[in-house]
Design a protein around this motif. Structure first.
Motif, PDB file in Angstrom:
ATOM      1  N   VAL A 172       0.843  -1.202   0.000  1.00  0.00           N
ATOM      2  CA  VAL A 172       0.000   0.000   0.000  1.00  0.00           C
ATOM      3  C   VAL A 172       0.876   1.249   0.000  1.00  0.00           C
ATOM      4  CG1 VAL A 172      -1.604   1.355   1.411  1.00  0.00           C
ATOM      5  CG2 VAL A 172      -2.021  -1.075   1.060  1.00  0.00           C
TER       6      VAL A 172
ATOM      7  N   LYS B 143      -9.095   5.209  -1.004  1.00  0.00           N
ATOM      8  CA  LYS B 143      -8.830   3.919  -1.650  1.00  0.00           C
ATOM      9  C   LYS B 143      -9.314   3.924  -3.096  1.00  0.00           C
ATOM     10  CE  LYS B 143      -8.487   1.482   2.674  1.00  0.00           C
ATOM     11  NZ  LYS B 143      -9.111   0.698   3.723  1.00  0.00           N
TER      12      LYS B 143
ATOM     13  N   VAL C 112      -5.014  -2.140  -5.625  1.00  0.00           N
ATOM     14  CA  VAL C 112      -3.911  -2.408  -4.693  1.00  0.00           C
ATOM     15  C   VAL C 112      -4.235  -3.724  -3.992  1.00  0.00           C
ATOM     16  CG1 VAL C 112      -2.656  -1.633  -2.659  1.00  0.00           C
ATOM     17  CG2 VAL C 112      -3.420   0.030  -4.356  1.00  0.00           C
TER      18      VAL C 112
ATOM     19  N   THR D 215      -4.516  -6.681  -1.459  1.00  0.00           N
ATOM     20  CA  THR D 215      -4.477  -6.863  -0.009  1.00  0.00           C
ATOM     21  C   THR D 215      -3.463  -7.953   0.321  1.00  0.00           C
ATOM     22  OG1 THR D 215      -6.786  -6.207   0.235  1.00  0.00           O
ATOM     23  CG2 THR D 215      -5.854  -7.504   2.018  1.00  0.00           C
TER      24      THR D 215
ATOM     25  N   ASP E 122      -4.512  -4.971   6.408  1.00  0.00           N
ATOM     26  CA  ASP E 122      -5.147  -4.382   5.216  1.00  0.00           C
ATOM     27  C   ASP E 122      -6.589  -4.850   5.104  1.00  0.00           C
ATOM     28  OD1 ASP E 122      -2.858  -3.094   4.477  1.00  0.00           O
ATOM     29  OD2 ASP E 122      -2.279  -4.551   2.957  1.00  0.00           O
TER      30      ASP E 122
ATOM     31  N   SER F 222     -10.207  -2.557   5.451  1.00  0.00           N
ATOM     32  CA  SER F 222     -10.651  -2.338   4.076  1.00  0.00           C
ATOM     33  C   SER F 222     -11.939  -1.518   3.991  1.00  0.00           C
ATOM     34  CB  SER F 222     -10.846  -3.681   3.369  1.00  0.00           C
ATOM     35  OG  SER F 222     -11.846  -4.437   4.027  1.00  0.00           O
TER      36      SER F 222
ATOM     37  N   TYR G 251      -6.773   5.649   2.566  1.00  0.00           N
ATOM     38  CA  TYR G 251      -5.440   5.147   2.881  1.00  0.00           C
ATOM     39  C   TYR G 251      -4.714   6.157   3.775  1.00  0.00           C
ATOM     40  CZ  TYR G 251      -5.469   1.408  -0.653  1.00  0.00           C
ATOM     41  OH  TYR G 251      -5.745   0.280  -1.388  1.00  0.00           O
TER      42      TYR G 251
END
Length: 406
Positions: free
Chosen positions: A101, A127, A133, A135, A140, A144, A149
């Motif tokens: 990330v 996000k 991206v 996980t 993460d 979610s 982020y």
């Protein structure tokens, strides 16, 4: 006028001020993250920007040069190596769990021009901004559902807090909450790499990496010899001691007055309950007068800090340090306890003095504004239906960089 950082009072004619125009970062606020991002409400951005633009316009109409956080930070990031270092520091402070990330955010932001990158960091990285991206960790996966982020910085329009220009130097503060800590990095890079903002010879009294919390709403420069600091919900005794030791050793300042104010959100910083508006006049919230404890820090003969508890009244202490026959404490809301509480909540005591006896206030605080007017203070009001939702007034929204000496 002295160039660069020059600030030896609360009331000398204001020549230059650092603001942040409220932006899309406040649209990242939702009730679910109020506690996380330190808000009680959501400003309506369009109107809040109109109000903030009027604030800047009033300052310019009165001869103040207005500079903005985004522009001044972008100037500091013109060298690619500095831009990369800044972004890595910002990511270090952004509570990221996953290396994947972090790499994705870095690649997304570093490709932007400096100004756009700074704007995006302040607005927050969602996000949705960086799709696909992968996980790669349990952390993460667990986080979610959270839309960001990198959190936005909705508090940044209160530019008073991340730092304070004192004398010919700057504090880059250690904020008491993790949410606001990243704001100070913007100021630190301005100081290090923007010579328009901080020319050679500018001092650094307090640094981002100092471990103890201190915030700019608690720092008041009373004159060329005296700084007052609030011991508050957000400023620690250890932070005050570190600042005092630095500034007393390396400047003309001879004393730091410490005002121990109640530790509550309503009285978050000293400037929410006490500000200077003229040579001999101050606004004050009446609820702090009774319980207020006062201390003084000076340097002893051995060059070490000397601490003293002061038993005299605030009025008498102010008379002494300002060398005046009398001072007038103007009570926010007058003698009406309900008006005092209401207007203090809407920052009636949080005046920005732009010249001796001339202040900028929120127009909604009409009781206090009328009292100031009757005391001979010129009151310049600005609209604040939306700006005030962030719990800060004109002083909170401004970081004076340069003032005339008295």
């Amino acid at each position: 006028m002295y160039p660069g950082i020059h600030n030896y009072s609360e009331i000398g004619k204001l020549n230059k001020v650092l603001l942040h125009r409220i932006g899309p970062e406040v649209e990242g606020l939702v009730p679910d993250n109020f506690a996380r991002l330190l808000f009680d409400d959501i400003p309506y951005l369009k109107v809040a920007q109109q109000e903030h633009d009027r604030f800047a316009e009033v300052l310019r109409e009165n001869g103040v040069e207005v500079v903005y956080y985004v522009d001044e930070t972008a100037k500091a990031l013109q060298e690619q190596s500095v831009k990369e270092e800044f972004l890595n520091k910002m990511l270090d402070e952004s509570d990221l769990f996953s290396e994947g990330v972090r790499e994705a955010i870095y690649d997304y932001l570093i490709a932007m021009p400096a100004k756009q990158m700074v704007e995006k960091i302040i607005a927050g990285v969602k996000k949705d901004d960086i799709p696909k991206v992968e996980t790669k960790s349990l952390a993460d996966f667990i986080t979610s559902a959270y839309p960001f982020y990198m959190d936005p910085m909705p508090n940044l329009y209160f530019t008073r807090d991340p730092g304070a220009c004192v004398g010919n130097g700057l504090n880059v503060h250690h904020m008491s909450t993790a949410t606001r800590r990243r704001e100070c990095l913007l100021l630190r890079y301005m100081f290090m790499h923007n010579k328009d903002f901080a020319p050679e010879g500018s001092q650094l009294w307090y640094d981002y990496d100092d471990p103890f919390s201190i915030e700019g709403g608690d720092v008041l420069v009373l004159n060329s010899e005296t700084v007052a600091i609030g011991l508050s919900q957000r400023t620690s005794a250890a932070g005050i001691e570190r600042f005092a030791e630095n500034i007393l050793h390396k400047s003309t300042f001879k004393r730091v007055l410490v005002l121990d104010i109640p530790k509550s959100r309503a009285f978050m910083h000293l400037d929410t309950v006490f500000t200077m508006v003229d040579y001999d006049k101050f606004t004050i919230h009446p609820e702090i007068e009774g319980p207020l404890r006062l201390f003084e820090i000076t340097l002893g003969m051995d060059g070490k800090p000397h601490f003293e508890s002061l038993t005299d009244s605030l009025q008498n202490i102010l008379k002494k340090v300002l060398k005046l026959p009398a001072v007038d404490l103007i009570r926010c809301g007058g003698n009406d306890p309900m008006a005092a509480q209401r207007e203090q909540w809407n920052d009636g005591s949080n005046t920005l003095c732009i010249a001796p006896g001339t202040v900028v206030t929120y127009e909604r605080n009409y009781v206090t504004n009328d009292l100031l007017d009757k005391k001979g203070i010129k009151v310049l009001t600005i609209p604040s239906a939306e700006l005030s939702r962030g719990r800060g007034g004109p002083r909170c929204m401004s970081c004076p960089v340069n003032r005339d000496d008295l």
